[in-house]
Design a protein around this motif. Sequence first.
Motif, mmCIF file in Angstrom:
data_model
loop_
_atom_site.group_PDB
_atom_site.id
_atom_site.type_symbol
_atom_site.label_atom_id
_atom_site.label_comp_id
_atom_site.label_asym_id
_atom_site.label_seq_id
_atom_site.Cartn_x
_atom_site.Cartn_y
_atom_site.Cartn_z
ATOM 1 N N GLN A 9 -6.829 11.171 8.377
ATOM 2 C CA GLN A 9 -6.656 11.388 6.953
ATOM 3 C C GLN A 9 -5.246 11.012 6.511
ATOM 4 O O GLN A 9 -4.255 11.380 7.148
ATOM 5 C CB GLN A 9 -6.904 12.867 6.604
ATOM 6 C CG GLN A 9 -8.305 13.349 6.944
ATOM 7 C CD GLN A 9 -9.363 12.593 6.175
ATOM 8 O OE1 GLN A 9 -9.259 12.405 4.958
ATOM 9 N NE2 GLN A 9 -10.401 12.146 6.884
ATOM 10 N N LEU A 10 -5.174 10.252 5.416
ATOM 11 C CA LEU A 10 -3.886 9.992 4.783
ATOM 12 C C LEU A 10 -3.437 11.218 4.019
ATOM 13 O O LEU A 10 -4.247 11.956 3.457
ATOM 14 C CB LEU A 10 -3.998 8.797 3.839
ATOM 15 C CG LEU A 10 -4.161 7.431 4.504
ATOM 16 C CD1 LEU A 10 -4.571 6.401 3.462
ATOM 17 C CD2 LEU A 10 -2.885 7.006 5.191
ATOM 18 N N THR A 36 0.816 -1.212 0.000
ATOM 19 C CA THR A 36 0.000 0.000 0.000
ATOM 20 C C THR A 36 0.855 1.270 0.000
ATOM 21 O O THR A 36 0.360 2.352 0.287
ATOM 22 C CB THR A 36 -0.917 0.026 1.236
ATOM 23 O OG1 THR A 36 -0.130 0.032 2.405
ATOM 24 C CG2 THR A 36 -1.842 -1.171 1.237
ATOM 25 N N LEU A 82 -8.590 2.480 -0.987
ATOM 26 C CA LEU A 82 -7.969 1.597 -0.006
ATOM 27 C C LEU A 82 -9.015 0.980 0.909
ATOM 28 O O LEU A 82 -9.981 1.644 1.318
ATOM 29 C CB LEU A 82 -6.960 2.372 0.848
ATOM 30 C CG LEU A 82 -5.770 3.022 0.124
ATOM 31 C CD1 LEU A 82 -4.921 3.773 1.123
ATOM 32 C CD2 LEU A 82 -4.957 2.001 -0.624
ATOM 33 N N SER A 132 -12.000 0.812 11.508
ATOM 34 C CA SER A 132 -11.477 1.926 10.721
ATOM 35 C C SER A 132 -11.275 3.166 11.574
ATOM 36 O O SER A 132 -11.823 3.310 12.666
ATOM 37 C CB SER A 132 -12.428 2.250 9.569
ATOM 38 O OG SER A 132 -13.687 2.649 10.086
ATOM 39 N N GLN A 140 -1.232 1.814 5.876
ATOM 40 C CA GLN A 140 -0.630 2.985 5.246
ATOM 41 C C GLN A 140 -0.304 4.066 6.267
ATOM 42 O O GLN A 140 0.731 4.726 6.190
ATOM 43 C CB GLN A 140 -1.572 3.537 4.176
ATOM 44 C CG GLN A 140 -1.026 4.740 3.412
ATOM 45 C CD GLN A 140 0.150 4.370 2.538
ATOM 46 O OE1 GLN A 140 0.396 3.187 2.310
ATOM 47 N NE2 GLN A 140 0.856 5.364 2.063
ATOM 48 N N ASN A 160 -10.060 -0.702 4.653
ATOM 49 C CA ASN A 160 -9.745 -0.243 6.003
ATOM 50 C C ASN A 160 -8.398 -0.785 6.474
ATOM 51 O O ASN A 160 -7.609 -0.074 7.103
ATOM 52 C CB ASN A 160 -10.850 -0.673 6.967
ATOM 53 C CG ASN A 160 -12.124 0.127 6.776
ATOM 54 O OD1 ASN A 160 -12.100 1.233 6.251
ATOM 55 N ND2 ASN A 160 -13.248 -0.448 7.191
ATOM 56 N N PRO A 189 -7.381 7.914 -1.305
ATOM 57 C CA PRO A 189 -7.873 7.299 -0.079
ATOM 58 C C PRO A 189 -9.081 6.401 -0.293
ATOM 59 O O PRO A 189 -9.235 5.384 0.397
ATOM 60 C CB PRO A 189 -8.224 8.511 0.800
ATOM 61 C CG PRO A 189 -7.375 9.621 0.273
ATOM 62 C CD PRO A 189 -7.239 9.363 -1.193
ATOM 63 N N ASP A 190 -9.949 6.745 -1.258
ATOM 64 C CA ASP A 190 -11.161 5.961 -1.429
ATOM 65 C C ASP A 190 -10.921 4.642 -2.136
ATOM 66 O O ASP A 190 -11.849 3.849 -2.327
ATOM 67 C CB ASP A 190 -12.230 6.768 -2.171
ATOM 68 C CG ASP A 190 -11.726 7.303 -3.510
ATOM 69 O OD1 ASP A 190 -10.603 6.936 -3.916
ATOM 70 O OD2 ASP A 190 -12.467 8.079 -4.142
ATOM 71 N N GLN A 237 -5.856 -1.700 4.566
ATOM 72 C CA GLN A 237 -4.787 -1.024 3.821
ATOM 73 C C GLN A 237 -4.559 0.385 4.352
ATOM 74 O O GLN A 237 -3.424 0.852 4.459
ATOM 75 C CB GLN A 237 -5.144 -0.980 2.340
ATOM 76 C CG GLN A 237 -5.014 -2.310 1.618
ATOM 77 C CD GLN A 237 -5.447 -2.212 0.176
ATOM 78 O OE1 GLN A 237 -6.433 -1.554 -0.145
ATOM 79 N NE2 GLN A 237 -4.705 -2.861 -0.694
ATOM 80 N N LYS A 238 -5.646 1.074 4.684
ATOM 81 C CA LYS A 238 -5.513 2.428 5.207
ATOM 82 C C LYS A 238 -4.792 2.421 6.546
ATOM 83 O O LYS A 238 -3.916 3.266 6.804
ATOM 84 C CB LYS A 238 -6.889 3.069 5.353
ATOM 85 C CG LYS A 238 -6.841 4.532 5.789
ATOM 86 C CD LYS A 238 -8.242 5.118 5.865
ATOM 87 C CE LYS A 238 -8.182 6.573 6.317
ATOM 88 N NZ LYS A 238 -9.537 7.166 6.424
ATOM 89 N N THR A 239 -5.131 1.459 7.393
ATOM 90 C CA THR A 239 -4.459 1.344 8.687
ATOM 91 C C THR A 239 -2.967 1.071 8.502
ATOM 92 O O THR A 239 -2.119 1.672 9.170
ATOM 93 C CB THR A 239 -5.097 0.214 9.505
ATOM 94 O OG1 THR A 239 -6.479 0.508 9.727
ATOM 95 C CG2 THR A 239 -4.403 0.064 10.846
#
Length: 422
Positions: free
Chosen positions: A235-236, A27, A41, A231, A49, A43, A38-39, A45-47
Amino acid sequence: MNKKAYPLALLSLLTALPSEAQSVADTLSYTATTAYRPDTLSNAQKTNQLLLQGALSAAPLVGIGVMQNIHNEQIRTIRYGHYPHFRHHYDDYLQFAQLAAQLGLRIAGVEGTSKSPWQVLTADVAATATMLAVTSAIKYTARVRRPDGSSRNSFPSGHTAMAFTSATLLSLEYGDRYPWLPPVSYGLASITGLGRILNNRHWIGDVVTGAGLGILSGHIGYWISDRLFGSTGRQLKYYNEEPTPHLRLYAPITLSATPSQGEDTWSLQGRHAALGVEYTPPQWPLYLKGNVGLSTFRGQEGGDGLGRSAQDRYLSLRLGLGRDLRLWRGFHISASASATLRKHVGRATTFPAHEPALYMPASSVGMGIELAPRWRFTKELGLRLPLGLDYYPSSYHLTTPQRTYGLSPVSFYGGTALEVYL
């Protein structure tokens, strides 16, 4: 510094990362040409990242901290020269201030990025436990003696690591909602680290490394909490190109040498530490620079440390202009010219009349030029290697029982500087 500390610091950093390294790498968005939206990814992957972005900020700081150990004795000399009797214990309490603020805001009902107070508390506990485990493992393996000689658990600084862990936890929870909060939070953490140096409890390398480990621990704490509770609302941050900062802070630590005129026997050695700011106005090709620094000077005989002249203390103000030249992504060279006002503020030590004596003017004005390779490791953090020379037309001389030596008006200096981009 104990040689064991270098591989152990790196090993502890690597083992602090989660086992899902491949998932994090998949990621990765901090690249030269592409960025994830961001949209796109999940949850998980976002974590991952968010953890990766924290690691990218922390790892270079740990590396810089290990390298800053070359300045340990230099900073201690400046500390003894200017603040030999500094004894204040605010750092014992300030390390927890940001953590107390984060918990207090959440208890008061101020919404952050976490779903519930339990998610916040889990992040805090996990981050603190990670910080204690990593710093303790390094401390009691490296066995580096403290500057005051009290024990062999100096590297890295636990107080500084706790302060930056607290600052990271507060920033991750409320930084998106209050953009002014992270600079204030990390500023207070930096004051904690400075207090550890002034109180003669830690070396400069201990403090910088502790800061990096604290930032990493804070991100690991939220990574664990997010994986348990789901989640997050944080913000990334993405960018496709290397942004040009209009404002950057830097902390140069340098060593200077001024040779005697016509003689190879004596030289004037200076140790300098400063805090500076550089600002590039919009559409300007040049940046404005200024820094305030502390210096100590003493004579050296033959470069072998036999010189025992008194240590003169100076406060300096440097103002100038510079140009930043980008060679390739992350690597720059800065060239600058400046004027310096140097003011004598006292003499640290005195010696009998038959010993070598240093005579410097009460105040002097000089000018200088500097060339500094710069590496930008992350969006917020970089390192430079300042190399330059200064010209002071004022009269300086060293007096020994045999004769008086005049000093050259030109001095040469080099060192390192940590950079923070705002």
